[in-house]
Scaffold this active site. Structure first.
Site, PDB file in Angstrom:
ATOM      1  N   ARG A  82       0.845  -1.187   0.000  1.00 30.07           N
ATOM      2  CA  ARG A  82       0.000   0.000   0.000  1.00 30.07           C
ATOM      3  C   ARG A  82       0.883   1.240   0.000  1.00 30.07           C
ATOM      4  NH1 ARG A  82      -2.055   0.957   4.335  1.00 30.07           N
ATOM      5  NH2 ARG A  82      -1.376  -0.812   5.603  1.00 30.07           N
ATOM      6  N   GLY A 221      -2.344  -5.693  -4.446  1.00 30.36           N
ATOM      7  CA  GLY A 221      -3.181  -5.870  -3.256  1.00 30.36           C
ATOM      8  C   GLY A 221      -4.178  -4.783  -2.940  1.00 30.36           C
ATOM      9  N   HIS A 249     -10.993  -2.561  11.685  1.00 30.11           N
ATOM     10  CA  HIS A 249      -9.855  -3.387  11.262  1.00 30.11           C
ATOM     11  C   HIS A 249      -9.647  -4.466  12.331  1.00 30.11           C
ATOM     12  CE1 HIS A 249      -5.334  -3.397   9.966  1.00 30.11           C
ATOM     13  NE2 HIS A 249      -6.036  -4.297   9.308  1.00 30.11           N
ATOM     14  N   CYS A 273       1.559  -7.596  14.700  1.00 23.41           N
ATOM     15  CA  CYS A 273       1.250  -7.828  16.113  1.00 23.41           C
ATOM     16  C   CYS A 273       0.487  -9.125  16.350  1.00 23.41           C
ATOM     17  CB  CYS A 273       0.472  -6.641  16.690  1.00 23.41           C
ATOM     18  SG  CYS A 273       1.458  -5.138  16.842  1.00 23.41           S
ATOM     19  N   GLY A 274       0.419  -9.989  15.342  1.00 24.25           N
ATOM     20  CA  GLY A 274      -0.123 -11.324  15.557  1.00 24.25           C
ATOM     21  C   GLY A 274      -1.609 -11.476  15.340  1.00 24.25           C
ATOM     22  N   PHE A 514       1.581 -17.202  20.590  1.00 23.36           N
ATOM     23  CA  PHE A 514       0.995 -18.150  19.633  1.00 23.36           C
ATOM     24  C   PHE A 514      -0.198 -18.892  20.261  1.00 23.36           C
ATOM     25  CE2 PHE A 514       5.519 -17.717  18.275  1.00 23.36           C
ATOM     26  CZ  PHE A 514       5.258 -17.005  17.104  1.00 23.36           C
ATOM     27  N   GLY A 515      -0.214 -20.221  20.209  1.00 24.62           N
ATOM     28  CA  GLY A 515      -1.352 -20.986  20.725  1.00 24.62           C
ATOM     29  C   GLY A 515      -1.573 -20.802  22.214  1.00 24.62           C
ATOM     30  N   GLU A 516      -0.487 -20.451  22.941  1.00 22.57           N
ATOM     31  CA  GLU A 516      -0.619 -20.259  24.393  1.00 22.57           C
ATOM     32  C   GLU A 516      -1.441 -19.014  24.730  1.00 22.57           C
ATOM     33  OE1 GLU A 516       0.147 -22.735  25.913  1.00 22.57           O
ATOM     34  OE2 GLU A 516       1.828 -23.702  24.882  1.00 22.57           O
TER      35      GLU A 516
END
Length: 621
Positions: A82, A221, A249, A273-274, A514-516
């Site tokens: 962008r 994009g 967002h 930021c995940g 992550f998954g935690e």
């Protein structure tokens, strides 16, 4: 009234919408394409466009066994992201755009861009791409048409939206958002095309009051797939303000407890930021499950019961590839395994697959995103840092069936999160909706001014993670959030601030992430259900470390406790930056936001003087 003649259209247009036909005719006369084609969204159309783009070298067909029905595109190195400096909000007044947007007079911009659009599609096809934002079954859908000379955009729109004949039928004779896009690379007779046509001059322009988008010069994009940020956030945020809903967002996540109860969470995180990883999280706590409704954009509206409901206006994932792997986001990887992908600016393996940095099993040889031989010894990356995968949501193994429900899902919690190595605790609940709006308005990533090697002003503010996407004055946007709060009352979702990126004094991450992060989501559910208390800190109601379930987790409880601190002295150091930031947003920042800033200063002063315990006895926030 007789239908206008559309230059280049073979046969009859599959619509009687007079406004649409007049507009298409005007744009065709201006841009002068060789032909005009209405897209129907069929498999045959996809295959024909893909075949044409492969022949031109724009796309590479990937190994059918490894990546069925999938393609790789490599863009011009000058067209990879962008372009915020060339993105304009052309509201009727400059005040309408506000201090966070680039504003130009709409009449002047139309005249200027028309000169660029004149003849811009010579030698190319103008595709008419009708699309629906959100489920096609919505009784009151938000619709649009993009006119584009890019087959890559047509294929991407087929993944990212409900596109084609059904959407055109849904428009009927009704209104729709008008998007005009050209890569700005006309072809003279006999002139050979380039693999990725684009233009050095770029404009991504929104005319919010008219619900019109003009984009010129970029094939990439979000600049070219106009349903994404241009419509779903910039134009939609204005529609939402006018109509009493919200375009945000945010990801939309469905979390299911061991008892089978579903909770729906929206989360706004700035880039890196995940957010996508959280959207497709695999909970590590026994008995908990998660499903994804959306990974990027949420439209929130009030239901008949007075609660906020969230709908994902998109139909696909358009994710950043580097860093995505079977550890960070296994569900994204599984979604891609099913095929029907368009990859952009990643590397090509010798056996016709794709690879990018962060993926397992680094090959000995690749063709990099610029088309050159690459080995691990190279001092450059094989894939562009902003390289992408574009894939249908329905292929995701944890796609919630509700992603196709036009009613949406009732929102139980909203999360804000930045990347803060210090200062911000792992998880905190906002005191109330007004305080939550302040948290969102001052959402930031970076270090405090006193952090090692940091300078004053190193905090990067991104209100509600919407800084590049608010289609109107940011002060009015914050007021809209407050107005939603007044309308929603006690039925509003709880709001939380999270920070997966807190580091210790030695620089280590204190939380595994992550998954935690499902363990933090469990605490949020416990707060929703009233099962746990929280301690009042300068930032709000922060979790006690004993209430974060770390059973089976190889993390020192002391690290968790440290990650949940909100040191008042560090927060004190942020105040100057925060005040400067709010001042920069102009005179329309609501007084309630400044009131919350004063409350924050009072809490910091009290905690610095008498410790956090003293906050419990404060008569004000």
């Amino acid at each position: 009234m007789s239908a206008p003649t559309i230059p280049g259209l073979e046969g009859n247009a599959p619509t009687t919408n007079q406004d649409m036909l007049n507009w298409i005719a005007e744009c065709a006369e201006l841009c002068q394409p060789d032909k005009v084609v209405f897209c129907d969204g069929s498999d045959e159309e996809w295959e024909a466009i893909a075949k044409d783009l492969v022949e031109k070298g724009t796309l590479i067909k990937l190994n059918e066994e490894k990546r069925p029905n999938s393609y790789l595109a490599s863009s011009d190195p000058a067209d990879v992201a962008r372009v915020e400096s060339r993105t304009f909000i052309c509201s009727k007044t400059e005040d309408g755009a506000g201090p966070t947007n680039n504003w130009r007079d709409p009449d002047e911009m139309r005249a200027e861009m028309s000169e660029h659009f004149k003849g811009s599609m010579k030698g190319r096809t103008m595709y008419v791409v009708p699309f629906c934002m959100g489920p096609i079954t919505d009784p009151d859908p938000k619709l649009g048409i993009e006119l584009t000379d890019s087959g890559y955009v047509v294929m991407s729109m087929r993944i990212m939206t409900r596109m084609g004949k059904e959407a055109l039928d849904k428009i009927g004779d009704g209104p729709f958002v008008k998007g005009l896009h050209s890569v700005g690379a006309p072809l003279e007779p006999g002139q050979e095309d380039v693999k990725w046509p684009c233009n050095e001059t770029k404009y991504i322009t929104q005319f919010p009051e008219d619900r019109v988008i003009w984009s010129y010069g970029s094939g990439y994009g979000g600049n070219a797939i106009l349903a994404k940020k241009c419509y779903a956030l910039r134009i939609a945020s204005v529609m939402a303000k006018d109509e009493g809903w919200m375009a945000e967002h945010m990801l939309i996540l469905k979390l299911i407890s061991p008892e089978g109860k579903a909770y729906h969470i929206c989360a706004a995180f700035p880039s890196q930021c995940g957010k996508t990883n959280l959207a497709m999280i695999q909970p590590t706590i026994p008995g908990w499950k998660a499903e994804v409704i959306g990974d990027d954009i949420a439209w929130l509206h009030f239901g008949d019961d007075g609660r906020l409901y969230a709908v994902n206006p998109e139909n696909g994932f358009f994710g950043v590839a580097p860093g995505t792997n079977y550890k960070s986001n296994p569900n994204a990887m599984k979604t891609m395994e099913a095929g029907n992908n368009i990859f952009t600016n990643v590397a090509l393996t010798d056996d016709g697959d794709v690879w990018w940095e962060g993926l397992e099993n680094e090959p000995d040889h690749l063709i990099d995103w610029k088309g050159k031989d690459w080995t691990p010894d190279e001092d450059c990356l094989s894939s562009h840092p902003n390289s992408r995968y574009c894939v249908p949501i329905e292929q995701c193994p944890v796609a919630a069936p509700e992603f196709n429900d036009p009613k949406g899902v009732p929102v139980d919690a909203i999360l804000f999160g930045g990347r803060r190595p210090d200062t911000v605790p792992l998880v905190t609940e906002a005191i109330d909706w007004q305080h939550a709006t302040f948290i969102g308005a001052t959402l930031a990533s970076g270090q405090t001014a006193a952090a090692a090697e940091a300078k004053v002003g190193t905090l990067r503010y991104d209100p509600m993670a919407m800084l590049p996407f608010i289609g109107y004055n940011v002060g009015d946007y914050l007021q809209h959030w407050l107005d939603i709060g007044k309308k929603g009352g006690d039925k509003l979702p709880k709001v939380f601030l999270v920070n997966w990126f807190r580091r210790g004094d030695d620089g280590r991450f204190l939380w595994p992430g992550f998954g935690e992060n499902s363990r933090v989501l469990k605490w949020i559910v416990d707060r929703i259900e009233g099962r746990v208390d929280a301690k009042k800190t300068v930032v709000g109601y922060t979790a006690y470390s004993k209430d974060i379930d770390i059973d089976g987790l190889d993390t020192d409880p002391k690290d968790v406790k440290a990650a949940l601190t909100a040191p008042a002295d560090k927060w004190q150091m942020d105040l100057s930056d925060t005040e400067d930031w709010l001042k920069s947003l102009g005179p329309k920042v609501p007084q309630e936001i400044w009131d919350e800033f004063d409350f924050l200063k009072t809490r910091i002063k009290t905690a610095n003087k008498d410790g956090n315990k003293a906050l419990d006895n404060m008569k004000t926030k």
